[in-house]
Design a protein around this motif. Structure first.
Motif, short mmCIF file in Angstrom:
data_model
loop_
_atom_site.label_atom_id
_atom_site.label_comp_id
_atom_site.label_asym_id
_atom_site.label_seq_id
_atom_site.Cartn_x
_atom_site.Cartn_y
_atom_site.Cartn_z
N LEU A 38 13.53 -92.43 11.78
CA LEU A 38 14.81 -92.25 12.46
C LEU A 38 14.81 -90.91 13.18
O LEU A 38 15.01 -89.86 12.56
CB LEU A 38 15.97 -92.33 11.46
N VAL A 39 14.60 -90.93 14.47
CA VAL A 39 14.43 -89.68 15.22
C VAL A 39 15.75 -88.90 15.31
O VAL A 39 15.74 -87.69 15.49
CB VAL A 39 13.90 -89.97 16.64
N GLN A 40 16.88 -89.59 15.18
CA GLN A 40 18.16 -88.90 15.27
C GLN A 40 18.54 -88.20 13.98
O GLN A 40 19.52 -87.45 13.92
CB GLN A 40 19.29 -89.87 15.67
N ALA A 41 17.79 -88.43 12.90
CA ALA A 41 18.05 -87.79 11.60
C ALA A 41 17.16 -86.57 11.43
O ALA A 41 16.11 -86.44 12.07
CB ALA A 41 17.81 -88.78 10.47
N SER A 42 17.58 -85.66 10.55
CA SER A 42 16.75 -84.48 10.24
C SER A 42 15.57 -84.86 9.37
O SER A 42 14.56 -84.14 9.31
CB SER A 42 17.62 -83.44 9.53
N GLY A 43 15.68 -85.97 8.66
CA GLY A 43 14.61 -86.49 7.82
C GLY A 43 14.98 -87.90 7.42
O GLY A 43 16.17 -88.23 7.30
N SER A 44 14.00 -88.75 7.18
CA SER A 44 14.31 -90.13 6.81
C SER A 44 13.15 -90.76 6.07
O SER A 44 12.00 -90.30 6.16
CB SER A 44 14.65 -90.98 8.04
N ALA A 45 13.46 -91.81 5.33
CA ALA A 45 12.43 -92.56 4.61
C ALA A 45 12.93 -93.99 4.38
O ALA A 45 14.11 -94.19 4.05
CB ALA A 45 12.10 -91.90 3.28
N ARG A 46 12.05 -94.92 4.55
CA ARG A 46 12.33 -96.32 4.19
C ARG A 46 11.34 -96.71 3.11
O ARG A 46 10.13 -96.51 3.25
CB ARG A 46 12.20 -97.26 5.38
N LEU A 47 11.86 -97.24 2.02
CA LEU A 47 11.03 -97.57 0.87
C LEU A 47 11.25 -99.01 0.45
O LEU A 47 12.39 -99.47 0.32
CB LEU A 47 11.33 -96.63 -0.30
N LYS A 48 10.14 -99.71 0.24
CA LYS A 48 10.17 -101.06 -0.32
C LYS A 48 9.51 -101.03 -1.68
O LYS A 48 8.33 -100.66 -1.80
CB LYS A 48 9.47 -102.05 0.60
N LEU A 49 10.27 -101.40 -2.69
CA LEU A 49 9.78 -101.48 -4.07
C LEU A 49 9.78 -102.95 -4.42
O LEU A 49 10.81 -103.51 -4.80
CB LEU A 49 10.67 -100.68 -5.01
N GLY A 50 8.61 -103.59 -4.27
CA GLY A 50 8.61 -105.04 -4.34
C GLY A 50 9.44 -105.58 -3.19
O GLY A 50 9.21 -105.23 -2.03
N LEU A 51 10.45 -106.39 -3.48
CA LEU A 51 11.35 -106.91 -2.45
C LEU A 51 12.61 -106.08 -2.27
O LEU A 51 13.40 -106.34 -1.36
CB LEU A 51 11.74 -108.36 -2.77
N THR A 52 12.80 -105.10 -3.13
CA THR A 52 13.92 -104.17 -2.95
C THR A 52 13.60 -103.25 -1.77
O THR A 52 12.51 -102.70 -1.68
CB THR A 52 14.16 -103.36 -4.23
N ASP A 53 14.56 -103.10 -0.87
CA ASP A 53 14.34 -102.40 0.39
C ASP A 53 15.50 -101.44 0.64
O ASP A 53 16.66 -101.86 0.69
CB ASP A 53 14.23 -103.42 1.52
N VAL A 54 15.20 -100.14 0.77
CA VAL A 54 16.26 -99.14 1.00
C VAL A 54 15.84 -98.20 2.13
O VAL A 54 14.65 -97.97 2.37
CB VAL A 54 16.57 -98.32 -0.27
N LEU A 55 16.85 -97.67 2.80
CA LEU A 55 16.64 -96.73 3.90
C LEU A 55 17.50 -95.50 3.64
O LEU A 55 18.68 -95.62 3.34
CB LEU A 55 17.03 -97.37 5.23
N VAL A 56 16.89 -94.31 3.76
CA VAL A 56 17.62 -93.06 3.50
C VAL A 56 17.44 -92.13 4.71
O VAL A 56 16.33 -91.95 5.20
CB VAL A 56 17.11 -92.36 2.23
N ALA A 57 18.55 -91.56 5.16
CA ALA A 57 18.53 -90.58 6.25
C ALA A 57 19.21 -89.31 5.79
O ALA A 57 20.21 -89.35 5.07
CB ALA A 57 19.23 -91.14 7.48
#
Length: 283
Positions: A38-57
């Motif tokens: 996410l270029v508009q964020a100061s930092g970001s990460a998308r994580l998939k744990l198995g089929l669980t999927d989360v995005l953090v900015a």
């Protein structure tokens, strides 16, 4: 929903240290992690744990420190559970779960009165004592739910914070001490946030008489209780919260905490190794 027969089958698998996806009781599902998307964020990460999927900015903004911690910045967490991730996220149920996950992340990184407790050193976010500091806003979105949401959010938050850069601020003090100082924010001279002490949360769940980590959504239906344990890279216990429909024997709580303290540093070491290699690839 699982039938009663399916639940019994899952419980029997735990007794023999064999789960439906082939993992042992102390094994996490495969993790797929992307940072800086996410270029508009100061930092970001998308994580998939198995089929669980989360995005953090993470967004950083200049603000005013609180009176009780004038030499510290601050960090805030917000979680949104998308109704597309699971029907139970619709309406009030989703709002309650979102608030619960946000509070869990906040507890894991409680900085204490000094600002140097768990997680980010908030004193490093101070620009001018009592007047100006950096505020970190950590916003998370649950895209898909297949169990163990809080752990996934915690690991993704740590990765997003590690991806975060804090701009350098040059301060020119006004002649009148009561006036606000003049600031120049140097985005091109930003410094990566120090996340070496940021913990992750590992949920240790009880299924029958067996303790296990990283339950899927189906497996969570078989769990009677769990302990959400925040540990840092040295295995230090940062927080612990009990969840579930039944109490936990005190002796079992110690065993749960010990499992998290043993596994946490291993997960963090793998995560940090990935982040270092990603940084080298982009430099």
């Amino acid at each position: 929903m699982c039938s009663q027969e399916e639940l019994v089958h899952i419980q029997n698998g735990f007794l023999h240290d064999v789960r439906s996806d082939g993992r042992g009781t102390e094994e996490l599902r495969s993790i797929v992690l992307e940072t800086g998307q996410l270029v508009q964020a100061s930092g970001s990460a998308r994580l998939k744990l198995g089929l669980t999927d989360v995005l953090v900015a993470v967004k950083v903004e200049l603000g005013t420190p609180s009176p009780d911690r004038p030499d510290c910045g601050n960090i805030f967490f917000a979680v949104e559970c998308s109704p597309c991730a699971n029907p139970q996220f619709q309406g009030r149920g989703g709002d309650e779960l979102s608030a619960e996950y946000a509070k869990g992340l906040e507890r894991s990184m409680y900085a204490g009165l000094t600002g140097r407790g768990n997680g980010v050193d908030l004193t490093a976010l101070c620009v001018t004592s009592g007047k100006i500091c950096w505020m970190l806003y950590v916003d998370a979105l649950v895209l898909n739910m297949d169990g163990n949401i809080l752990d996934a959010l915690s690991i993704a938050s740590r990765a997003a914070l590690a991806d975060t850069s804090i701009p350098t601020v040059e301060v020119q003090t006004a002649e009148d001490p009561s006036d606000e100082p003049e600031l120049e924010v140097l985005d091109d001279n930003a410094v990566k946030l120090d996340t070496s002490n940021v913990p992750i949360i590992l949920t240790i769940s009880q299924v029958g008489t067996v303790l296990a980590v990283d339950l899927t959504a189906e497996e969570e239906l078989c769990s009677t209780s769990s302990l959400q344990v925040a540990v840092n890279n040295k295995g230090r216990l940062c927080s612990a919260t009990q969840r579930g429909s039944s109490g936990i024997n005190p002796g079992m709580i110690q065993e749960m905490a010990s499992k998290a303290q043993a596994l946490g540093p291993e997960v963090i070491a793998v995560l940090d190794s990935f982040l270092r290699s990603s940084k080298m690839a982009t430099d």
